[in-house]
Design an enzyme around this catalytic site. Structure first.
Site, PDB file in Angstrom:
ATOM      1  N   GLU A 166      -5.775   0.410  -7.110  1.00 24.97           N
ATOM      2  CA  GLU A 166      -4.761   1.302  -7.698  1.00 24.97           C
ATOM      3  C   GLU A 166      -3.779   0.412  -8.449  1.00 24.97           C
ATOM      4  OE1 GLU A 166      -3.428   3.393  -4.143  1.00 24.97           O
ATOM      5  OE2 GLU A 166      -4.123   5.281  -4.982  1.00 24.97           O
ATOM      6  N   SER A 187       0.826  -1.213   0.000  1.00 28.73           N
ATOM      7  CA  SER A 187       0.000   0.000   0.000  1.00 28.73           C
ATOM      8  C   SER A 187       0.857   1.259   0.000  1.00 28.73           C
ATOM      9  CB  SER A 187      -0.942   0.008   1.209  1.00 28.73           C
ATOM     10  OG  SER A 187      -0.206  -0.187   2.385  1.00 28.73           O
TER      11      SER A 187
END
Ligand code: T1G
Length: 696
Positions: free
Chosen positions: A441, A408
């Site tokens: 993403e 992340s």
């Protein structure tokens, strides 16, 4: 007719075919063609019945969204639909694919509906900040009854063909929308004059007579007020179907629809609808195409790993979940099984489907067990050395596979260098819980090849996700902006706000949860560990953790929680801790209004978004909107942070940031150069030049 709408004869049945790829949206030419085709058969004595069908992958998926915001073109859909319903020849809608919105409204006005297996039917207008505007709220209750109609309109969820048959929405499930549909039409032709849906009142008569039924329906189906204008309008239109004569109910629905269609909220939803599709479009070099991985593997069976493995199996892709710890693997496998068992228990999945998915899930305790996989997603602990070791090993086991990391915030370029094939490395940053959250993403590392990038985007869509391509930097786009907001939360608490003020301001703005409650939910120790690893401090958040207040899991965090309850309650102890911290740091406290809190939290995020655009970490401002709406709960009816800032006007945003910087003395509050330039030009972020996604 037009070349988008054709009509042929199958003996005594006229077959009208709409052919407007990709989803047979009801653009003006289609409406005109359909109107003409219906009119043309009315006086033809050789036509006993009519079938309306579509070519391509689906029946009409709705009004043409790209026409909204432009002057309406005749014939309007309600007029076309009225012509269908008033036809003297029975009209049968032959459904396949996704019959949605105005498409289903046409079908509702037909005298009969048939569908092939696998068809889904729905009125998803509420997801566009609208309500059905062409009779859907008035005809649907007449066919399926109020309860099912309220549920379909207020959730926007489609139903499948079997449910539609059981509930009376379709009359038969047929083999195809050609011969079988024509045969069905021929049988109804012998039944005499067609019965109009508007005249089928038996299913609403009972509800219409009992006001308490209406109250029960609203109580059961209406979502809690969250700032959206469409749900209350939908309830009003549906209740009109139960209380008013048909034409009056239709007029009420139309008025409510037009008001929403021309309003700000629907414009914001339409911005996101286009932005989500634009974000997934890649400018690929000639000859480059996405691969379609047939087998996947996930490294790590923790919350994220098990969630990602679930996504693959849900999409029908065989997946091997690997974890060196047998205990973690067992826990992860049980989590997956429980997720599906829960869906079966709720009637959202059949046992057979669960068994099918379990058959797609394999497990292993060694990296060698990923052999044969065409894509591997690493979801191990967030430590660079661990990730580099895994990628170095994968490099030898699956040399041709796409190697994705779910990190992340770690540097994917650094991870890629652990392999001999950095072009095959990409980031797939899922959000927790992975089976639920839409956003992924897709992180393009410095050397990620166009083919691997395209494969990652295509795979995310195959998994039912909303992919957004971003560049490499700490936290990529979403978490980088979240970090800014978290810093502002800390500053505001020190400067005089309390957790309940902060969360109240953002929930009033439209977030489902405020940042303090979110922190309590996920655990304040997660960010605390990261701050300690980076040698950073957030005085109030750290003192809460040092006092053992880690959030819901300890019953206390920014808020306190009664045993067994997840409701955040203001805690005087926290107020005392905050006031003492302000005093210890010599910060004078003052009150903040909700509007000021919203500005102080969101405008610095917008400012960071401007920097992200300037650095090429995001390609478009709209990409940032898609990320924050789909990954962090920014209210969709406001369009996302950058769209919202554009509506405020960037000159205003620039001036407010300048004033905030003057008060706080924080250099990062000064408006970013891109924002200043756009404001000076009287432009918005939507006009920002696209520098192309680059690694940082
Ligand atoms: N209008 C115009 N274009 C549309 C469209 C629409 N309604 N739906 C899809 N497209 C385009 C989309 O932009 C994309 O274009 C391509 O089709 C494939 O879409 C009167 C007022 C049907 C389930 O809300 O839910 O009717 O990128 O990538 O994942 O009361 O599209 O290829 O150039 O999404 O397979 C109500 C919206 C409208 C349905 C297919 N209908 N669409 O999903 O493909 S309001 C909807 C969808 C209305 C009435 C009211 C999905 C899909 P491009 P896609 P997909």
């Amino acid at each position: 007719m037009t070349d988008l709408v054709g009509c042929r004869r199958d003996r005594d049945v006229a077959v009208i075919t709409i052919d407007n790829p990709p989803v047979n949206a009801l653009k003006a030419e289609v409406r005109a063609g359909l109107m003409a085709a219906i009119a043309a058969v009315q006086d033809d004595p050789d036509v006993a019945a009519v079938v309306i069908r579509c070519a391509g992958r689906t029946f009409v998926a709705g009004a043409d969204i790209s026409e909204f915001g432009k002057p309406p073109l005749a014939p309007l859909l309600p007029d076309v639909i009225r012509a269908v319903e008033e036809s003297r020849k029975p009209v049968v809608a032959a459904l396949h694919g996704t019959a949605l919105g105005g498409g289903l409204e046409i079908a509702l006005a037909c005298h009969h509906r048939v569908a092939v297996p696998g068809t889904r039917m729905g009125l998803p207008e509420i997801r566009l900040g609208l309500i059905p505007g062409s009779g859907g709220t008035q005809r649907l209750p007449r066919l399926v009854g109020p309860d099912r109609a309220f549920a379909m309109v207020l959730t926007g969820d489609p139903i499948d063909a079997e449910t539609a048959l059981a509930e009376g929405l379709v009359d038969a499930i047929v083999a195809d929308t050609e011969a079988a549909a024509v045969a069905f039409a021929r049988t109804v032709a012998a039944h005499g004059a067609p019965v109009r849906t508007r005249d089928r009142t038996e299913k609403i008569a009972e509800a219409a007579a009992k006001p308490e039924t209406r109250e029960a329906l609203v109580a059961r189906h209406a979502p809690k007020a969250d700032g959206r204008e469409a749900p209350p309008a939908a309830v009003a239109a549906l209740c009109a179907a139960l209380t008013l004569p048909f034409d009056e109910g239709l007029a009420r629905e139309r008025a409510l629809f037009v008001s929403l269609r021309d309003g700000d909220q629907s414009a914001a939803y339409r911005h996101l609808f286009a932005a989500e599709r634009e974000a997934a479009r890649l400018d690929l070099p000639a000859g480059v195409a996405a691969r379609k991985p047939a087998r996947a593997a996930v490294i790590g069976a923790g919350t994220m790993g098990a969630g990602i493995a679930t996504c693959f199996a849900n999409a029908g892709i065989p997946v091997t979940m690997v974890d060196v710890s047998p205990e973690s693997l067992a826990r992860g496998s049980e989590t997956i099984r429980k997720t599906w068992a829960g869906a079966v228990a709720r009637g959202k999945m059949t046992q057979a489907e669960m068994d099918r998915r379990l058959g797609l899930l394999a497990t292993g305790t060694a990296l060698a067990d990923v052999a044969g996989s065409e894509v591997v997603v690493e979801a191990a602990i967030e430590e660079m050395t661990v990730k580099r070791d895994i990628f170095a090993t994968l490099d030898t086991i699956v040399p041709d596979a796409v190697l994705a990391t779910n990190t992340s915030y770690l540097d994917i370029d650094d991870i890629a260098q652990a392999t001999t094939r950095p072009r095959q490395v990409v980031g797939l940053h899922f959000f927790s819980p992975a089976p639920v959250m839409k956003l992924v993403e897709v992180v393009r590392a410095r050397e990620t090849s166009p083919e691997v990038l395209a494969t990652a985007v295509s795979l995310a869509r195959t998994l039912g996700k909303t992919p957004v391509v971003v560049g490499v930097c700490h936290g990529f786009v979403g978490n980088r902006m979240l970090r800014v907001r978290s810093t502002e939360v800390e500053r505001l608490l020190l400067a005089g706000a309390l957790p309940q003020d902060i969360d109240g301001a953002l929930t009033g703005f439209g977030f489902a949860m405020g940042p303090c409650a979110v922190g309590d939910l996920s655990g304040l120790d997660i960010a605390w560990r990261m701050r300690k690893a980076q040698g950073a401090r957030a005085e109030i958040a750290d003192r809460l953790c040092e006092a053992g207040r880690l959030g819901q899991k300890t019953g206390r965090g920014y808020f306190r929680y009664e045993p067994g309850s997840r409701t955040p309650l203001p805690d005087p102890e926290v107020e005392a801790l905050i006031v003492a911290t302000s005093q210890a740091l010599g910060v004078a406290r003052r009150r903040f209004s909700a509007d000021e809190i919203v500005e102080r939290l969101l405008l610095p995020m917008v400012n960071e978004g401007a920097r992200i655009l300037s650095e090429g970490i995001a390609q478009r401002a709209a990409d940032i909107d898609v990320i924050w709406v789909n990954g962090y709960g920014f209210p969709a009816y406001r369009g996302g942070p950058m769209y919202w800032a554009d509506r405020l006007g960037l000159a205003h945003v620039r001036d407010r940031l300048t004033a905030i910087a003057a008060e706080t003395g924080e250099p990062s509050h000064a408006p970013a150069p891109l924002l200043v330039d756009l404001a000076r030009a009287g432009a918005g972020f939507a006009d920002a030049p696209r520098p192309g996604v680059t690694a940082n």
